[in-house]
Design a protein around this motif. Structure first.
Motif, PDB file in Angstrom:
ATOM      1  N   SER A  43      11.338   3.460   0.501  1.00  0.00           N
ATOM      2  CA  SER A  43      11.165   3.710  -1.001  1.00  0.00           C
ATOM      3  C   SER A  43      12.431   3.595  -1.626  1.00  0.00           C
ATOM      4  CB  SER A  43      10.408   4.973  -1.193  1.00  0.00           C
ATOM      5  OG  SER A  43      10.146   5.063  -2.431  1.00  0.00           O
TER       6      SER A  43
ATOM      7  N   THR B  35       7.172   1.942  -1.392  1.00  0.00           N
ATOM      8  CA  THR B  35       6.662   2.789  -2.603  1.00  0.00           C
ATOM      9  C   THR B  35       7.478   2.504  -3.629  1.00  0.00           C
ATOM     10  OG1 THR B  35       7.668   4.843  -1.512  1.00  0.00           O
ATOM     11  CG2 THR B  35       5.360   4.420  -1.265  1.00  0.00           C
TER      12      THR B  35
ATOM     13  N   GLN C  10       7.201   3.774   6.282  1.00  0.00           N
ATOM     14  CA  GLN C  10       7.377   3.976   4.513  1.00  0.00           C
ATOM     15  C   GLN C  10       8.921   3.788   4.380  1.00  0.00           C
ATOM     16  OE1 GLN C  10       6.699   7.592   2.472  1.00  0.00           O
ATOM     17  NE2 GLN C  10       6.803   6.675   0.682  1.00  0.00           N
TER      18      GLN C  10
ATOM     19  N   HIS D  42       4.440   5.689  -6.583  1.00  0.00           N
ATOM     20  CA  HIS D  42       5.958   5.802  -6.648  1.00  0.00           C
ATOM     21  C   HIS D  42       6.287   7.304  -6.845  1.00  0.00           C
ATOM     22  CE1 HIS D  42       9.956   5.027  -7.076  1.00  0.00           C
ATOM     23  NE2 HIS D  42      10.174   5.377  -8.450  1.00  0.00           N
TER      24      HIS D  42
ATOM     25  N   GLY E 210       7.955   8.303  -3.513  1.00  0.00           N
ATOM     26  CA  GLY E 210       9.409   8.362  -3.409  1.00  0.00           C
ATOM     27  C   GLY E 210      10.257   8.848  -4.805  1.00  0.00           C
TER      28      GLY E 210
END
Length: 414
Positions: free
Chosen positions: A172, A203, A170, A321, A343
């Motif tokens: 972000s 994200t 991941q 998000h 994030g």
């Protein structure tokens, strides 16, 4: 104009008070000149960058550095002011007592003695003030590219057998418009690929405001590789809500341009949608909502729509998000979203963290989940600290993050 005059007066008065610590430990005029030169240049540059600020142009790198140096100037001096004021809490009563109560028996004249500042207190004040000053400058120079790979293993009883050991990465909050070193960005992309995860999930917040910010980095982000693909969602900054546009049509076109650039990079952008990753006849769902945030942030996310065609029994990874969405709509949802990735907070780009032991940032007073892994009702959320940075052009103690999560099929060990 009035607000700038008030700003200068407040800063000037506070600065002169903080200056007392320097006057106490040295009589060297060169040090005095350096102190005031730095102060005047930083404040002057801040006024120059923001006087008549035009929102249609967005927040430039020059604006960002003006903010950064102002923070580097103000935060240490707040420490100086606090210590000098604390000293005065004792000095002023002593001076008053001396003025009214003590007499010179030989001359009969009253002694009007106001105690001098103590040198060692000013030395302590300057020493303490040097800590945030050097930390902020380091954060602006190197901290913002001090990428850290954080690895977690999460256990689920109902994870499909075929996905035991499945790895996801991941990232972000890229905020590509803030970058000032393309080589450091390329290094971070290489670092992501070195993790050899099965899927890469982004994200939100690819840009600060405008799609054009991403253009210099498209070819670098095209290097991202994962065998099961790249998936993304939008963050609050991606919609262009924080700058002025000539027309609503221009604003909509900007968003369409950003969507096209993400597609060109290779991201499968999920706009209240879902996709399935299948393996050996089994599947997991990747669900992506548009931005949903509390406190005035855009609420374009539609969790029900995003989860359409996903069975209640499917293993679900949700991309959302803003972590405030988790408490508001996700964790108590009867659909059971096994893992949410968020994030948005950046960890405020400032804090103190000893991995595995301690973490603190002022952002904790705004967001319940602000950095790392949290668990509730058998569900997890990871709040990524962010890949890039915004407004303040640096990071202090809370470093840019690449998250790697391995999914394991087994009950979590006690």
């Amino acid at each position: 104009m009035i607000r700038w005059i008030i700003f200068i007066l407040i800063i000037g008065v506070a600065d002169y008070y903080a200056f007392q610590s320097l006057k106490t430990i040295t009589k060297n005029n060169w040090w005095y000149a350096l102190y005031w030169l730095f102060t005047i240049v930083v404040i002057g540059n801040f006024i120059f960058q923001f006087f008549g600020f035009n929102r249609s142009n967005g927040f430039s790198q020059a604006n960002s550095f003006a903010v950064g140096f102002l923070i580097a100037l103000v935060v240490p001096k707040l420490i100086l002011i606090a210590i000098m004021f604390t000293e005065d809490v004792f000095r002023i009563p002593q001076g008053i007592y001396s003025y009214f109560m003590q007499d010179d028996s030989a001359s009969g004249n009253q002694i009007r003695h106001f105690p001098a500042r103590r040198k060692f207190i000013s030395q302590i004040a300057l020493g303490l003030a040097a800590i945030p000053f050097t930390s902020i400058l380091y954060g602006m120079y190197k901290g913002k590219y001090n990428f850290k790979v954080l690895k977690y293993t999460l256990h689920f009883e109902d994870l499909p057998e075929a996905f035991d050991g499945y790895k996801l990465t991941q990232i972000s909050d890229v905020h590509s418009g803030s970058f000032d070193n393309i080589n450091k960005v390329e290094y971070a992309i290489d670092l992501i690929n070195e993790q050899e995860s099965d899927v890469i999930l982004f994200t939100g917040d690819m840009v600060n405001n405008k799609a054009e910010e991403l253009l210099p980095y498209v070819d670098i982000f095209k290097k991202l590789k994962a065998k099961d693909g790249l998936y993304s969602v939008l963050g609050n900054h991606d919609y262009g809500d924080y700058v002025s546009w000539n027309s609503e049509a221009d604003k909509k076109q900007n968003l369409e341009d950003l969507k096209a650039l993400q597609k060109d990079i290779g991201f499968n952008l999920l706009l209240n949608e879902n996709r399935f990753i299948e393996k050996n006849g089994q599947r997991i769902a990747i669900i992506g909502v548009e931005n949903w945030g509390k406190g005035g942030f855009k609420k374009a996310g539609d969790l029900k729509k995003a989860s359409s065609h996903v069975d209640k029994g499917d293993f679900k990874i949700l991309l959302s998000h803003d972590p405030s969405h988790w408490d508001a709509e996700v964790v108590n949802n009867d659909y059971h979203y096994h893992l949410t990735l968020s994030g948005h907070t950046h960890g405020m780009q400032f804090g103190i963290e000893i991995p595995g032991w301690f973490k603190w940032s002022p952002v904790k007073w705004r967001y319940k989940q602000w950095a790392g892994i949290y668990e509730a009702l058998g569900q997890y959320i990871n709040v990524n600290r962010g890949f890039g940075y915004l407004a303040f052009p640096g990071r202090v103690g809370i470093w840019p993050e690449i998250t790697v999560i391995e999914l394991k099929k087994q009950a979590k060990e006690a």
